[in-house]
Design a protein around this motif. Structure first.
Motif, short mmCIF file in Angstrom:
data_model
loop_
_atom_site.label_atom_id
_atom_site.label_comp_id
_atom_site.label_asym_id
_atom_site.label_seq_id
_atom_site.Cartn_x
_atom_site.Cartn_y
_atom_site.Cartn_z
N ILE A 143 -49.33 26.78 46.03
CA ILE A 143 -49.40 28.09 46.70
C ILE A 143 -47.94 28.46 47.11
CG2 ILE A 143 -50.37 30.07 48.17
CD1 ILE A 143 -53.14 28.12 47.92
N CYS A 154 -49.77 32.91 53.77
CA CYS A 154 -50.52 32.94 52.58
C CYS A 154 -51.14 31.28 52.45
CB CYS A 154 -49.85 33.42 51.44
SG CYS A 154 -49.82 35.10 51.55
N THR A 155 -49.76 30.50 52.61
CA THR A 155 -50.08 29.10 52.15
C THR A 155 -51.26 28.60 53.26
OG1 THR A 155 -47.90 28.65 51.25
CG2 THR A 155 -48.95 26.92 52.09
N LEU A 199 -54.72 30.36 52.50
CA LEU A 199 -55.27 29.81 51.44
C LEU A 199 -55.74 28.31 51.30
CD1 LEU A 199 -53.73 31.81 48.64
CD2 LEU A 199 -55.88 32.27 49.71
#
Length: 621
Positions: free
Chosen positions: A383, A399-400, A403
């Protein structure tokens, strides 16, 4: 349910090591402070039921098959606690109790069911919920919805709520101290007054739970108690010298009933069975004279360990010299059995003696945690490499982490339990059919708006009908009613579940392929206009490629649905992986069936069990 329990009782122990001269296990009334007095129990029953409905007090001492009479006729409240030491014969008594209760049962009356408490986690579900889940394992079709008056509950939940089972709680001592206390409290809170109920466990662990330090005793409300008596020396001698058994028993017989290491050991049916198995036969691992040597066996623990160590090798060595050859040699058999015992025990502390093929993929929580963190780390790296080139570093990092954490949580918390299916049955589903019709019409409308096909009623009707048929048919598969005439064995259940898996894969593959094929045909038929110079014969390669893609996509969807809704898929993958590592044989079910014939395992319905929980503990250490 009664039919399934009868089948289990009939197949519970039909191995070559079944005792032709079993020991009659005797018991006596518990006289300590662990259970309630019979006089108090009679007064309790009279106060609830009224005068004249409770028989006069009788002795509850007995032996053999009399336990059902004690439970139903001699204990006023029909609640009983069965206590005994390691290998004392509790399991055998419970099997005889279930058989007797089934024999006495009339149609419509409750069914006796053994419920291994060591499989219950009080922090995850209540006792009643767990009881219902265990019934589903005994008969998978009980997971289906009950009749409308039960408000969407399953059949198993309805059986528990209406008290249509006689709970026989086994393996109480396998729980932790806190869990044992919680179990007694929840049993007391069930409110099943004047309903037969049995609890069994080792006497030391039960006393530790009941007689709490500096607190009031926590008794099982309304329950009488019996304690299994040691095997008498003359009875043990008759068992060892039974007809057809070779061996030099004179030295051992002289030690029976004494305080010597071998005399203390040979006071229970389990140890007598192991002793006879190891010391008798044409190729014994040891002799009775050797067991009496205090130089090699200075205490009871040493004798017990030697008998357990020799048991597996003995039964495989004996069969190696006969016409019937075992599945594998003794060394490999012991290695496989040790792995199965450890894998089973590590997955869930105190998991009992069951070896169920549909739990083969279960792994210990610590291993599952490592796997989930590894997959989450790889996913987070992918990601980050994807997002960081098109987004600010801070957003990419957020986001990493987010997620990656979601991936880890979903993998670690996803349920591992798979319930085997009894087969597939089909019925038309109107809601998926309606949704499919709307989706088909919408897809045609998109093509019309883009100018790819002409506007006409034909495409709408064709694709709406197609999607309706596919939706109503593909989503119409569900569990099939079990055939009660067919015994529920490990082999029969795995065959049913495999057919279910193949049926789901084939159904979804055909459905998705049909949708794509007819959609392509519709586009070609109603295209406005066809490309200049295009011929139908020239579209065949593209159509075949599209159909192959559709079939592949349908196969993937079918495999996902098969792995999700059946147990055979994950069992096959886990069995293959373990076999590559040398932990189990590739033909695992054949090995388990062979171990059952040799008497190392016994069959209980659709599962195998180690012959005794102590044997499993010894192999798992």
């Amino acid at each position: 349910m009664a039919t399934r329990i009868r089948q289990q009782s009939a197949s519970a122990d039909n191995s070559v090591w079944s005792d032709p001269f079993p020991i009659s296990i005797a018991w006596e009334q518990e006289q300590g402070a662990l259970t309630e007095d019979l006089t108090a129990l009679r007064q309790r029953a009279l106060s609830r039921l009224g005068p004249g409905t409770v028989a006069e007090l009788q002795s509850i001492d007995g032996a053999g098959t009399e336990l059902a009479t004690v439970l139903l006729e001699k204990v006023p409240t029909k609640r009983l606690v069965l206590l005994g030491g390691v290998g004392a014969g509790k399991t055998v008594l419970l099997e005889r109790l279930v058989e007797a209760l089934l024999y006495r049962r009339s149609p419509g009356e409750p069914v006796p069911v053994r419920l291994p408490l060591n499989r219950w986690h009080g922090s995850m579900m209540s006792l009643e919920e767990w009881m219902a889940s265990r019934l589903v394992l005994e008969e998978p079709t009980l997971a289906q919805p009950a009749p409308p008056p039960f408000g969407g509950r399953s059949r198993a939940q309805a059986l528990v709520e209406t008290r249509q089972i006689i709970p026989i709680f086994d393996s109480f001592d396998e729980l932790s101290v806190a869990a044992r206390t919680q179990a007694i409290q929840q049993i007391n809170n069930l409110g099943w007054s004047n309903h037969p109920l049995v609890l069994t466990g080792r006497i030391d662990e039960y006393a530790e739970t009941v007689l709490r330090a500096d607190e009031e005793p926590l008794l099982l409300a309304g329950a009488a108690g019996v304690v299994i008596k040691p095997v008498e020396p003359d009875q043990a001698e008759r068992y060892l010298r039974q007809k057809g058994q070779n061996g030099d028993w004179d030295a051992l017989v002289a030690e029976l009933g004494t305080e010597s290491p071998v005399g203390l050991t040979l006071r229970t049916p389990l140890m007598l069975f192991l002793c006879r198995s190891v010391c008798a036969g044409p190729r014994p691992m040891t002799t009775g004279v050797e067991l009496c040597e205090r130089t090699f066996f200075p205490d009871e623990i040493a004798v017990r360990r030697h008998l357990f160590d020799s048991f597996v090798r003995t039964v495989y060595r004996i069969r190696e010299g006969n016409r019937y050859r075992p599945f594998c040699d003794a060394d490999r058999a012991e290695r496989y059995l040790r792995f199965l015992a450890r894998q089973h025990r590590n997955f869930q502390a105190g998991a009992g003696t069951e070896l169920s093929w549909w739990t083969m993929h279960h792994i210990p929580p610590r291993v599952r945690k490592r796997i989930s963190w590894t997959i989450a780390g790889v996913a987070a790296l992918c990601i980050f490499l994807t997002v960081q080139s098109t987004a600010p570093l801070s957003l990419a990092a957020f986001c990493t982490l987010f997620l990656g954490f979601m991936v880890k949580a979903s993998i670690f918390n996803s349920p591992m339990l798979r319930t085997p299916s009894s087969g597939l049955r089909w019925r038309w589903r109107w809601i998926p059919a309606g949704i499919g019709a709307l989706l088909g019409a919408a897809m045609v409308d998109v093509q019309v708006q883009n100018g790819e096909i002409t506007k006409a009623p034909g495409p709408y009707l064709a694709l709406a009908s197609l999607f309706a048929v596919v939706g109503g048919a593909a989503f119409g598969w569900g569990p099939r009613e079990a055939d009660l005439e067919e015994p529920l064995t490990p082999s029969s259940l795995i065959q049913r579940d495999r057919r279910t898996f193949i049926g789901l894969v084939a159904t979804w593959t055909a459905s998705v392929s049909a949708v794509f094929a007819l959609f392509v045909a519709l586009v070609v038929a109603y295209a406005d206009p066809l490309p200049k110079g295009a011929h139908l014969i020239g579209l065949v390669p593209a159509a075949l490629v599209t159909l192959a893609f559709a079939s592949g996509l349908g196969l993937i969807v079918g495999l996902v649905m098969g792995f999700k809704d059946t147990a055979w898929g994950v069992y096959t993958v886990s069995r293959f992986c373990y076999a590559l590592l040398g932990r189990v044989p590739f033909r695992l079910m054949a090995f388990l069936d062979d171990a059952h014939r040799l008497g190392v395992l016994r069959q209980s319905g659709a599962s195998y069990e180690f012959r005794h929980v102590e044997l499993e503990r010894h192999l798992a250490r």
